[in-house]
Motif scaffolding. Structure first.
Motif, mmCIF file in Angstrom:
data_model
loop_
_atom_site.group_PDB
_atom_site.id
_atom_site.type_symbol
_atom_site.label_atom_id
_atom_site.label_comp_id
_atom_site.label_asym_id
_atom_site.label_seq_id
_atom_site.Cartn_x
_atom_site.Cartn_y
_atom_site.Cartn_z
ATOM 1 N N LYS A 120 0.836 -1.213 0.000
ATOM 2 C CA LYS A 120 0.000 0.000 0.000
ATOM 3 C C LYS A 120 0.865 1.255 0.000
ATOM 4 O O LYS A 120 0.626 2.188 -0.770
ATOM 5 N N ASP A 121 1.859 1.281 0.877
ATOM 6 C CA ASP A 121 2.751 2.437 0.959
ATOM 7 C C ASP A 121 3.513 2.634 -0.348
ATOM 8 O O ASP A 121 3.702 3.762 -0.803
ATOM 9 N N LEU A 122 3.925 1.546 -0.953
ATOM 10 C CA LEU A 122 4.630 1.608 -2.225
ATOM 11 C C LEU A 122 3.750 2.218 -3.305
ATOM 12 O O LEU A 122 4.172 3.113 -4.049
ATOM 13 N N LEU A 123 2.520 1.764 -3.403
ATOM 14 C CA LEU A 123 1.591 2.290 -4.408
ATOM 15 C C LEU A 123 1.316 3.776 -4.201
ATOM 16 O O LEU A 123 1.202 4.536 -5.161
ATOM 17 N N LYS A 124 1.233 4.188 -2.947
ATOM 18 C CA LYS A 124 0.957 5.595 -2.638
ATOM 19 C C LYS A 124 2.103 6.514 -3.041
ATOM 20 O O LYS A 124 1.902 7.717 -3.176
ATOM 21 N N THR A 125 3.310 5.968 -3.220
ATOM 22 C CA THR A 125 4.439 6.810 -3.653
ATOM 23 C C THR A 125 4.292 7.240 -5.105
ATOM 24 O O THR A 125 4.857 8.241 -5.511
ATOM 25 N N LYS A 126 3.530 6.494 -5.893
ATOM 26 C CA LYS A 126 3.413 6.769 -7.327
ATOM 27 C C LYS A 126 2.026 7.232 -7.740
ATOM 28 O O LYS A 126 1.886 8.054 -8.633
ATOM 29 N N PHE A 127 1.003 6.697 -7.092
ATOM 30 C CA PHE A 127 -0.378 6.953 -7.504
ATOM 31 C C PHE A 127 -1.186 7.506 -6.339
ATOM 32 O O PHE A 127 -0.925 7.175 -5.188
ATOM 33 N N GLU A 128 -2.175 8.307 -6.678
ATOM 34 C CA GLU A 128 -3.103 8.774 -5.648
ATOM 35 C C GLU A 128 -4.070 7.631 -5.376
ATOM 36 O O GLU A 128 -4.766 7.158 -6.282
ATOM 37 N N MET A 129 -4.076 7.170 -4.136
ATOM 38 C CA MET A 129 -4.824 5.965 -3.781
ATOM 39 C C MET A 129 -5.795 6.234 -2.630
ATOM 40 O O MET A 129 -5.524 7.067 -1.781
ATOM 41 N N LYS A 130 -6.893 5.466 -2.639
ATOM 42 C CA LYS A 130 -7.801 5.420 -1.499
ATOM 43 C C LYS A 130 -7.621 4.064 -0.839
ATOM 44 O O LYS A 130 -7.786 3.030 -1.489
ATOM 45 N N ASP A 131 -7.253 4.074 0.412
ATOM 46 C CA ASP A 131 -7.098 2.836 1.167
ATOM 47 C C ASP A 131 -8.460 2.481 1.748
ATOM 48 O O ASP A 131 -8.979 3.184 2.613
ATOM 49 N N LEU A 132 -9.035 1.404 1.277
ATOM 50 C CA LEU A 132 -10.366 0.995 1.711
ATOM 51 C C LEU A 132 -10.331 -0.036 2.837
ATOM 52 O O LEU A 132 -11.367 -0.535 3.256
ATOM 53 N N GLY A 133 -9.122 -0.367 3.304
ATOM 54 C CA GLY A 133 -8.974 -1.287 4.432
ATOM 55 C C GLY A 133 -9.338 -2.713 4.076
ATOM 56 O O GLY A 133 -9.189 -3.140 2.934
#
Length: 143
Positions: A120-133
């Motif tokens: 999750k943290d890796l993806l957030k470095t490149k893309f704007e993400m919503k963490d849905l848990g």
């Protein structure tokens, strides 16, 4: 994948990519008319040259997929030969991480929540993400 996750007691988290198709880089030259309300006075006949993908372009899904695939491969994930939207990393069930992608929705599975959080943290470095848990429902399927 849900059966495997159940069998091996895996954590399943869900994420959503915000503005998915705006992430793609265009390879072709594409021009568009000035949108209503955004015309430049005195230059109404001019057009915009796009440098990034937009929703509605035929190229948008392909360019998004290329960008995402390159990102995952660059971070040592493998792409499944059987399902091109399944990525995995690790060699045993104890350390494997799976990522399933469907356009902008994804499931991340692993026995260790710390591995899920790392992805999750890796993806957030490149893309704007919503963490849905924790995943409860995806593509109309209740989990």
């Amino acid at each position: 994948m849900l059966s495997i996750a159940n069998q091996f007691n895996m954590e399943i988290d869900q994420m959503d990519v915000t503005t998915t198709f705006l992430h793609g880089d265009l390879e072709e030259e594409i021009y568009m008319e000035q949108p209503k309300g955004f015309e430049i006075k005195g230059k109404k006949e001019m057009v915009y040259k796009l440098v990034k993908s937009l929703y509605g372009l035929k190229q948008a899904p392909r360019q998004w997929n290329r960008k995402f695939d390159a990102f995952m491969i660059n971070h040592e994930f493998n792409r499944s030969y059987h399902d091109t939207y399944l990525y995995y990393k690790g060699s045993s069930i104890k350390d494997v991480i799976y990522l399933l992608l469907y356009v902008d929705d994804m499931l991340i599975l692993s026995q260790e929540i710390s591995r899920v959080d790392m992805v999750k943290d890796l993806l957030k470095t490149k893309f704007e993400m919503k963490d849905l848990g924790n995943a409860f429902k995806i593509l109309g399927i209740s989990i």
